[in-house]
Design an enzyme around this catalytic site. Structure first.
Site, PDB file in Angstrom:
ATOM      1  N   PRO A   1       0.829  -1.197   0.000  1.00  0.00           N
ATOM      2  CA  PRO A   1       0.000   0.000   0.000  1.00  0.00           C
ATOM      3  C   PRO A   1       0.870   1.256   0.000  1.00  0.00           C
ATOM      4  O   PRO A   1       1.975   1.265   0.560  1.00  0.00           O
ATOM      5  CB  PRO A   1      -0.783  -0.103   1.318  1.00  0.00           C
ATOM      6  CG  PRO A   1      -0.664  -1.531   1.736  1.00  0.00           C
ATOM      7  CD  PRO A   1       0.656  -2.000   1.212  1.00  0.00           C
ATOM      8  N   LYS A   2       0.390   2.307  -0.625  1.00  0.00           N
ATOM      9  CA  LYS A   2       1.042   3.620  -0.541  1.00  0.00           C
ATOM     10  C   LYS A   2       0.316   4.411   0.540  1.00  0.00           C
ATOM     11  O   LYS A   2      -0.799   4.872   0.334  1.00  0.00           O
ATOM     12  CB  LYS A   2       0.992   4.353  -1.880  1.00  0.00           C
ATOM     13  CG  LYS A   2       1.770   5.660  -1.884  1.00  0.00           C
ATOM     14  CD  LYS A   2       1.709   6.340  -3.233  1.00  0.00           C
ATOM     15  CE  LYS A   2       2.587   7.583  -3.263  1.00  0.00           C
ATOM     16  NZ  LYS A   2       2.183   8.589  -2.264  1.00  0.00           N
TER      17      LYS A   2
END
Length: 341
Positions: A33-34
């Site tokens: 995930p960012k």
């Protein structure tokens, strides 16, 4: 050992990511995930801790709670890469992070006590024996990071970012971004840590929203429209300023300016655009209010505090859309992806 003697230099530039349109295919990728926070390199050696922003600037004075928490961890030497985040009322708040960048230490201490920050970890740059891992493949660095977090025990300040080699799962994250997330990062499992290089890939989901044009600003030094000021209606029926778009073709500006000037009117009925500040000039603080008759569709990537964080891209005009249909519900965020503790 002083921080300056660690095998990873304090002035290290973090590895960055280039924006791509789609999650990459093929073998050898790891997806993460960012997270929507402040990028941070954290160094510890004994009682010394240094937090460094992506720009290289020190962050210790703005996050004294994180510094104290890292000093209390059972592992006394490490270098990690991660993201500073703050949760307010159970949801991450980029605004709370921005508020920490305050010149008054007393104000920072008060904010830290009210809403402590956390550090989401996704890379390890030094192993347990004190050797640099910059040249090691991501697969080895990830194992070292998992071992380090295990040594940390149940410390609440640090969390291990989840990841996967399953592209379908990464695509699912992208389609159902939670309020914690800003997109997906793709990394090569066999890739080294390359300081300052865009050696990773980032994929963002671009969303669109229909907004009322509540006003406009002139382009600097001209009498032509430079940007449209965008509004959305809240539950009380007030039109609040939520951002702007300036992607107007130069050839279209004269005709559009004449059209807008015929619509001078009441403008925003809720929160209105601010005037000049230390970040803007007198000229950029001026704007023209309009009758609430025009609707545009714009593309955006992130929302903070009910506003578009960056400038938006004008997609098209929406003469078929009633202004009253342009509500804040369009930019609400879905459920969160839970991080690994």
């Amino acid at each position: 050992m002083p921080l300056a003697d660690l095998p990873v230099p304090l002035d290290l530039s973090p590895m960055e990511a280039k924006l791509v349109e789609a999650v990459p295919t093929g073998a050898g990728w790891r997806f993460e995930p960012k997270w929507d926070g402040f990028r941070c390199l954290a160094f510890r050696s004994g009682d010394e801790v240094a937090l460094k922003a992506k720009s290289g600037k020190p962050l210790n004075r703005f996050f004294p709670d994180v510094v104290a928490a890292l000093k209390a961890l059972p592992a006394d030497r490490f270098v990690v890469d991660g993201e500073l985040t703050i949760e307010v009322d159970g949801a991450p708040s980029f605004e709370a992070l921005q508020m920490r960048l305050h010149p008054a230490a007393s104000r920072v201490a008060k904010l830290a006590a009210e809403h402590p920050a956390g550090l989401m970890l996704f890379d390890c740059l030094m192993d347990a024996q004190g050797r640099s891992l910059l040249d090691a493949p991501l697969s080895d660095r990830r194992k070292a990071l998992e071992a380090l977090v295990k040594r940390f025990g149940k410390a609440k300040v640090v969390r291990l970012s989840p990841g996967t080699t399953d592209r379908a799962k990464a695509c699912a994250w992208l389609e159902d971004l939670g309020s914690h997330l800003d997109g997906v990062i793709a990394k090569r499992l066999d890739g080294p840590y390359v300081p300052g290089e865009r050696a990773m890939q980032k994929i963002k989901k671009i969303r669109t929203a229909d907004c009322v044009v509540g006003g406009f600003r002139y382009a600097e030094g001209t009498k032509l429209v430079g940007s449209l000021l965008l509004g959305l209606y809240d539950d009380e029926g007030r039109l609040n300023h939520v951002g702007f778009t300036s992607t107007i073709r130069h050839a279209e500006r004269p005709e559009l300016t004449a059209k807008l000037l015929k619509l001078k009117g009441e403008g925003f009925t809720g929160d209105a655009p601010g005037g000049p500040s230390r970040w803007s000039t007198q000229r950029s603080g001026e704007w023209v209010a309009l009758k609430l008759a025009l609707v545009v569709e714009v593309a955006y990537d992130q929302v903070t505090g009910g506003r578009f964080r960056h400038g938006t891209r004008l997609v098209r005009w929406r003469p078929d859309k009633a202004p009253a249909q342009c509500t804040m519900a369009q930019i609400a965020r879905p459920a969160d992806l839970s991080p690994t503790s």
